[in-house]
Scaffold this motif. Structure first.
Motif, PDB file in Angstrom:
ATOM      1  N   MET A 183      42.150  14.362  32.207  1.00  0.00           N
ATOM      2  CA  MET A 183      41.028  13.447  32.443  1.00  0.00           C
ATOM      3  C   MET A 183      40.774  13.242  33.934  1.00  0.00           C
ATOM      4  O   MET A 183      39.626  13.186  34.365  1.00  0.00           O
ATOM      5  N   VAL A 184      41.854  13.080  34.678  1.00  0.00           N
ATOM      6  CA  VAL A 184      41.769  12.779  36.112  1.00  0.00           C
ATOM      7  C   VAL A 184      42.769  13.676  36.844  1.00  0.00           C
ATOM      8  O   VAL A 184      43.911  13.285  37.077  1.00  0.00           O
ATOM      9  N   PRO A 185      42.351  14.890  37.200  1.00  0.00           N
ATOM     10  CA  PRO A 185      43.299  15.810  37.841  1.00  0.00           C
ATOM     11  C   PRO A 185      43.697  15.431  39.268  1.00  0.00           C
ATOM     12  O   PRO A 185      44.788  15.761  39.716  1.00  0.00           O
ATOM     13  N   ASP A 186      42.832  14.732  39.984  1.00  0.00           N
ATOM     14  CA  ASP A 186      43.113  14.341  41.371  1.00  0.00           C
ATOM     15  C   ASP A 186      43.977  13.083  41.387  1.00  0.00           C
ATOM     16  O   ASP A 186      43.516  11.991  41.047  1.00  0.00           O
ATOM     17  N   GLN A 187      45.223  13.223  41.807  1.00  0.00           N
ATOM     18  CA  GLN A 187      46.160  12.104  41.786  1.00  0.00           C
ATOM     19  C   GLN A 187      45.866  11.031  42.823  1.00  0.00           C
ATOM     20  O   GLN A 187      46.479   9.968  42.802  1.00  0.00           O
ATOM     21  N   SER A 188      44.901  11.275  43.699  1.00  0.00           N
ATOM     22  CA  SER A 188      44.521  10.237  44.667  1.00  0.00           C
ATOM     23  C   SER A 188      43.353   9.388  44.159  1.00  0.00           C
ATOM     24  O   SER A 188      42.946   8.440  44.834  1.00  0.00           O
ATOM     25  N   TYR A 194      50.395   9.537  40.670  1.00  0.00           N
ATOM     26  CA  TYR A 194      49.129   8.871  40.979  1.00  0.00           C
ATOM     27  C   TYR A 194      49.416   7.750  41.970  1.00  0.00           C
ATOM     28  O   TYR A 194      50.270   6.901  41.726  1.00  0.00           O
ATOM     29  N   SER A 195      48.694   7.781  43.081  1.00  0.00           N
ATOM     30  CA  SER A 195      49.053   6.895  44.189  1.00  0.00           C
ATOM     31  C   SER A 195      48.231   5.610  44.291  1.00  0.00           C
ATOM     32  O   SER A 195      48.654   4.677  44.967  1.00  0.00           O
ATOM     33  N   HIS A 196      47.087   5.547  43.644  1.00  0.00           N
ATOM     34  CA  HIS A 196      46.224   4.359  43.728  1.00  0.00           C
ATOM     35  C   HIS A 196      45.969   3.833  42.323  1.00  0.00           C
ATOM     36  O   HIS A 196      44.914   4.072  41.736  1.00  0.00           O
ATOM     37  N   VAL A 197      46.951   3.118  41.791  1.00  0.00           N
ATOM     38  CA  VAL A 197      46.890   2.647  40.410  1.00  0.00           C
ATOM     39  C   VAL A 197      47.043   1.125  40.399  1.00  0.00           C
ATOM     40  O   VAL A 197      47.961   0.590  41.011  1.00  0.00           O
ATOM     41  N   SER A 198      46.134   0.454  39.689  1.00  0.00           N
ATOM     42  CA  SER A 198      46.172  -1.004  39.607  1.00  0.00           C
ATOM     43  C   SER A 198      46.141  -1.468  38.164  1.00  0.00           C
ATOM     44  O   SER A 198      45.322  -0.996  37.378  1.00  0.00           O
ATOM     45  N   GLY A 258      36.492   5.248  41.635  1.00  0.00           N
ATOM     46  CA  GLY A 258      37.416   4.644  40.679  1.00  0.00           C
ATOM     47  C   GLY A 258      37.161   5.046  39.239  1.00  0.00           C
ATOM     48  O   GLY A 258      36.041   5.370  38.839  1.00  0.00           O
ATOM     49  N   VAL A 259      38.240   5.022  38.448  1.00  0.00           N
ATOM     50  CA  VAL A 259      38.191   5.294  37.012  1.00  0.00           C
ATOM     51  C   VAL A 259      38.790   4.085  36.300  1.00  0.00           C
ATOM     52  O   VAL A 259      39.871   3.617  36.663  1.00  0.00           O
TER      53      VAL A 259
END
Length: 108
Positions: free
Chosen positions: A58-63, A88-92, A25-26
């Motif tokens: 910053m976050v190239p991996d969209q998963s 981006y598929s896992h965003v909260s 996580g980021v």
């Protein structure tokens, strides 16, 4: 914030617990650079809402799981919508730092 956000308030402290349990996580703080400098959650990365399109650098991996917060939860809600539109598929949206009960880094 969407209409239902008023009925289902997010709890930043619970969201942070999820982030801390997620090794991939980021934690994104979408407040302004000035707000971030005055105090931020340790381990968070600043990406102001106006610059959210720079997320790919910053976050190239969209998963990658993204845990997004701001001051109240409103800007982070808009950021989550934009990030999802970008793929981006896992965003909260974990809410606002105003309700955070832990220590912060930076000046006051």
């Amino acid at each position: 914030m969407g209409f239902l956000d008023f009925f289902f308030q997010t709890d930043i402290n619970a969201g942070l617990a999820q982030y801390q349990a997620d090794p991939k996580g980021v934690l994104l703080d979408v407040r302004t650079r000035e707000e971030y400098t005055h105090g931020h959650i340790p381990g968070s990365q600043n990406l102001p809402l106006q610059e959210v399109t720079r997320i790919g650098t910053m976050v190239p991996d969209q998963s990658t799981p993204l845990y997004v917060h701001c001051y109240s939860g409103a800007r982070s809600g808009r950021a989550v919508t934009a990030l999802r539109r970008m793929g981006y598929s896992h965003v909260s949206n974990i809410g606002g730092i105003r309700d955070y009960r832990g220590k912060t880094e930076g000046g006051n």
